[in-house]
Design an enzyme around this catalytic site. Structure first.
Site: not given
Ligand code: FAD
Length: 479
Positions: A279, A282, A346, A364, A387
């Site tokens: 992640e 990503w 997520n 979107w 998105w």
């Molecule tokens: C439609 C949509 C919009 C999103 N908008 C954002 C946003 O504005 N800001 C944002 O930080 N993330 C965004 N995400 C990605 C992801 O949903 C969030 O990073 C995640 O839910 C944050 O929760 P966490 O810190 O518990 O993540 P964890 O699951 O603990 O992941 C650790 C870190 O990895 C990064 N990460 C995880 N998944 C993704 C991903 N798919 N893409 C990019 N980075 C990721 C984040 O920095 C996150 O804190 C989006 C995803 C979708 C599908």
């Protein structure tokens, strides 16, 4: 030689590349620009601005222990930044400004204009890789182009990490007192309403709070991340995104915590840790995409052919989605979570994004903007990437014929409806069988406080499939 560190989305003192560089080069001062006009243009959420301000307070306290004063300057738009910076450098006889790179088009333009004006008055501008593990442009395919497929990008990231792990900055020593006072940090900025105390308490500010959260996640949840990350009713993910987005934590610190949990492995070993590092990559991938494909910064579809899609203009349906009144409990509960906490799980971001862009066939970009206006972790690259992935208009996006069914997603990822019941208390007494589609509870289910489903899922599925099918037929003809 007097140095200035310009803080932006890097609100920490530990492992901060530009701050270390500034303090190693001479006496350092720090500055942060309050830019409300620009924040409005970028749709930054009020709760995110509040989070930044609270973190600035904490940063100021940390900087005081290093004898680095934190100055605050107002520049309504970033186009005002060069003049404001030039004045500041004159006022304090600054020799060099240090800043960590930011990657959107506007950010890059701002830095270029600041650097140019400073050069005219003999002040240097130095910028650093800090927000990412790898410099954009350094992870390329054999033809020298940016990767468009995540798995291929990740493979090269792994190769690089096997050669060398990105090093963290050494701990800083306090400098001698400068005799310059810090400026007060505003507690609020006009145009950005203060969020509720309940929301604030979910996101405590400061590096200490961020490290506690990272440590707790590493100790208690990281090893099961692969099994639990899709279940919104439990805290199976790190909830560190707001801290990473504001730079209260660095990706290197996150990577280190993962490696410590997995005996130094990132590609093998514990599957939970490997999935979490994935992640982080990503996050990296979407920022590289932002640099490699600048149209993304202009909210253009990554796959330009998809600009031909006739998105529906359906303001009432958009409003129902934004207010969590679609009649599909998982979608509505997810929107409630976003509105009340500034964050959404997520799995649910994908579910609600697909519901808007596919089932409702609404552009979107409407969803992207709405998310930015409410997310505490709103980040151009990740939000746009998420998105466009969901709408099948982006890089390495979900195939257009793959649609999440919100009811099946609900049964699969919130089987007992715990998440739904938490956010939609009006459904608290619906049994487990009907919680995912309460209208099927029959006459017994006469609930004025919860809407009927706003669409027929199979008809909406047909509609979007036909739309994309026509588009792909056109693409084949063009090819
Ligand atoms: C439609 C949509 C919009 C999103 N908008 C954002 C946003 O504005 N800001 C944002 O930080 N993330 C965004 N995400 C990605 C992801 O949903 C969030 O990073 C995640 O839910 C944050 O929760 P966490 O810190 O518990 O993540 P964890 O699951 O603990 O992941 C650790 C870190 O990895 C990064 N990460 C995880 N998944 C993704 C991903 N798919 N893409 C990019 N980075 C990721 C984040 O920095 C996150 O804190 C989006 C995803 C979708 C599908």
């Amino acid at each position: 030689m007097r140095q200035l560190i310009w803080f932006r989305s890097d609100l920490r003192v530990q492992d901060n590349t530009a701050l270390n560089a500034a303090m190693q080069s001479g006496q350092a001062l720090a500055v942060y620009f309050i830019t409300p006009g620009q924040w409005q243009l970028h749709d930054d959420a009020p709760c995110k601005i509040d989070f930044w301000l609270r973190n600035l307070n904490s940063l100021q306290t940390q900087l005081q222990t290093l004898n680095v004063p934190l100055l605050i300057r107002h520049a309504h738009y970033w186009s005002d930044a060069p003049e404001v910076m030039a004045d500041l450098c004159r006022e304090y006889s600054i020799d060099c400004v240090h800043a960590n790179d930011e990657y959107g088009l506007n950010e890059v333009r701002r830095d270029k204009e600041v650097a140019e004006l400073l050069r005219e008055q003999g002040v240097q501008f130095k910028s650093y890789l800090d927000q990412l593990l790898f410099q954009p442009g350094s992870i390329l395919n054999r033809s020298g182009n940016y990767f468009q497929v995540f798995s291929q990008f990740r493979k090269v990231c792994y190769q690089r990490l096997h050669i060398a792990l990105p090093a963290q900055q050494p701990l800083l020593q306090a400098q001698a007192s400068t005799g310059i006072n810090s400026d007060p940090i505003p507690s609020e900025v006009v145009g950005f309403a203060k969020p509720s105390a309940a929301l604030q308490s979910l996101w405590p500010a400061g590096e200490h709070a961020a490290h506690l959260r990272l440590q707790r996640f590493a100790d208690e949840f990281m090893e099961d991340y692969d099994l639990q990350r899709d279940l919104p009713a439990i805290p199976g993910t790190s909830q560190l995104s707001a801290y990473l987005a504001a730079g209260v934590l660095s990706p290197r610190q996150c990577l280190e915590a993962a490696l410590l949990t997995n005996r130094g492995e990132f590609e093998s070993g514990n599957p939970g840790v490997v999935t979490w590092v994935n992640e982080l990559l990503w996050r990296e991938f979407y920022k590289h995409i932002l640099v490699g494909f600048p149209q993304v910064s202009r909210h253009k579809a990554f796959r330009s052919q998809t600009e031909a899609i006739a998105w529906r203009d359906a303001p009432q349906e958009l409003k129902a989605w934004q207010e969590g009144r679609t009649g599909f409990p998982l979608v509505d509960a997810a929107i409630r979570q976003l509105l009340e906490t500034g964050w959404m799980h997520n799995r649910l971001r994908m579910v609600v994004a697909m519901f808007l862009s596919k089932n409702l066939l609404i552009d979107w970009r409407e969803g992207e903007r709405f998310f930015m206006r409410h997310l505490i972790d709103g980040d151009l690259a990740a939000n746009n990437g998420g998105w466009q992935w969901s709408a099948s208009t982006g890089t390495d996006a979900v195939p257009w014929f793959r649609l999440f069914n919100p009811i099946n997603q609900s049964r699969r990822f919130d089987p007992q409806g715990r998440f739904i019941r938490h956010w939609l208390p009006q459904l608290a007494d619906v049994d487990d069988k009907h919680i995912h589609e309460p209208w099927k509870a029959g006459d017994l289910f006469a609930r004025p406080d919860y809407p009927q489903p706003m669409i027929d899922l199979s008809l909406s599925r047909e509609r979007v499939l036909q739309t994309f099918h026509k588009l792909s037929a056109l693409e084949v003809r063009d090819a």
